[in-house]
Design a protein around this motif. Structure first.
Motif, PDB file in Angstrom:
ATOM      1  N   UNK A  62       0.823  -1.205   0.000  1.00 10.97           N
ATOM      2  CA  UNK A  62       0.000   0.000   0.000  1.00 10.97           C
ATOM      3  C   UNK A  62       0.866   1.269   0.000  1.00 10.97           C
ATOM      4  N   UNK A  63       1.902   1.286   0.826  1.00 15.58           N
ATOM      5  CA  UNK A  63       2.789   2.446   0.898  1.00 15.58           C
ATOM      6  C   UNK A  63       3.509   2.639  -0.429  1.00 15.58           C
ATOM      7  N   UNK A  64       4.030   1.556  -0.990  1.00 14.99           N
ATOM      8  CA  UNK A  64       4.730   1.651  -2.276  1.00 14.99           C
ATOM      9  C   UNK A  64       3.784   2.117  -3.376  1.00 14.99           C
ATOM     10  N   UNK A  68       4.094   5.549  -5.579  1.00 13.82           N
ATOM     11  CA  UNK A  68       4.163   5.505  -7.043  1.00 13.82           C
ATOM     12  C   UNK A  68       3.077   6.366  -7.670  1.00 13.82           C
ATOM     13  N   UNK A  69       1.857   6.281  -7.140  1.00 13.39           N
ATOM     14  CA  UNK A  69       0.749   7.079  -7.661  1.00 13.39           C
ATOM     15  C   UNK A  69       1.028   8.568  -7.474  1.00 13.39           C
ATOM     16  N   UNK A  70       1.731   8.909  -6.398  1.00 17.65           N
ATOM     17  CA  UNK A  70       2.070  10.309  -6.131  1.00 17.65           C
ATOM     18  C   UNK A  70       3.160  10.827  -7.067  1.00 17.65           C
ATOM     19  N   UNK A  75      13.618   5.244  -6.916  1.00 16.58           N
ATOM     20  CA  UNK A  75      14.447   5.288  -5.707  1.00 16.58           C
ATOM     21  C   UNK A  75      13.645   5.751  -4.494  1.00 16.58           C
ATOM     22  N   UNK A  76      12.772   6.728  -4.701  1.00 20.51           N
ATOM     23  CA  UNK A  76      11.949   7.232  -3.603  1.00 20.51           C
ATOM     24  C   UNK A  76      10.886   6.218  -3.190  1.00 20.51           C
ATOM     25  N   UNK A  81       9.032   2.125   0.677  1.00 21.89           N
ATOM     26  CA  UNK A  81       8.659   0.728   0.921  1.00 21.89           C
ATOM     27  C   UNK A  81       9.579   0.090   1.960  1.00 21.89           C
ATOM     28  N   UNK A  82      10.876   0.371   1.860  1.00 24.51           N
ATOM     29  CA  UNK A  82      11.822  -0.179   2.845  1.00 24.51           C
ATOM     30  C   UNK A  82      11.541   0.373   4.229  1.00 24.51           C
TER      31      UNK A  82
END
Length: 92
Positions: A62-64, A68-70, A75-76, A81-82
């Motif tokens: 969900x965070x990743x 991505x949608x943002x 890299x960001x 995600x990490x």
């Protein structure tokens, strides 16, 4: 542009996703890997396998996805995600 692989910490998954990442890289794709190693249902890691990434992995996805949608760069998105994976692990 590129691909982020979120992999549960199973030996077979890690082996196969690492091979897929290497193949994609050899074809010119950018690939990053996040290993999800949380598992609140298990005691602290014993041996070499460690925790398997079962319970909190959906939150990492969900965070990743939100990053991505943002419009964040690979890299960001990878860093977000990490961070999420580490936070889920800490909360266990």
């Amino acid at each position: 542009m590129g691909c982020l692989l979120i992999v549960k910490n199973y030996t077979g998954n890690r082996l196969n996703f690492d091979l897929a990442a290497e193949q994609a890289k050899s074809e010119g794709y950018r690939v990053e890997i996040v290993i999800a190693g949380d598992d609140c249902a298990l005691p602290p890691p014993r041996g070499i396998a460690g925790q398997r990434g079962l319970t909190g992995t959906i939150l990492v996805h969900k965070v990743a996805g939100a990053a991505a949608v943002a419009g964040l760069s690979l890299d960001e998105v990878d860093a977000e995600a990490k961070c999420a994976s580490e936070m889920v692990l800490i909360s266990c």
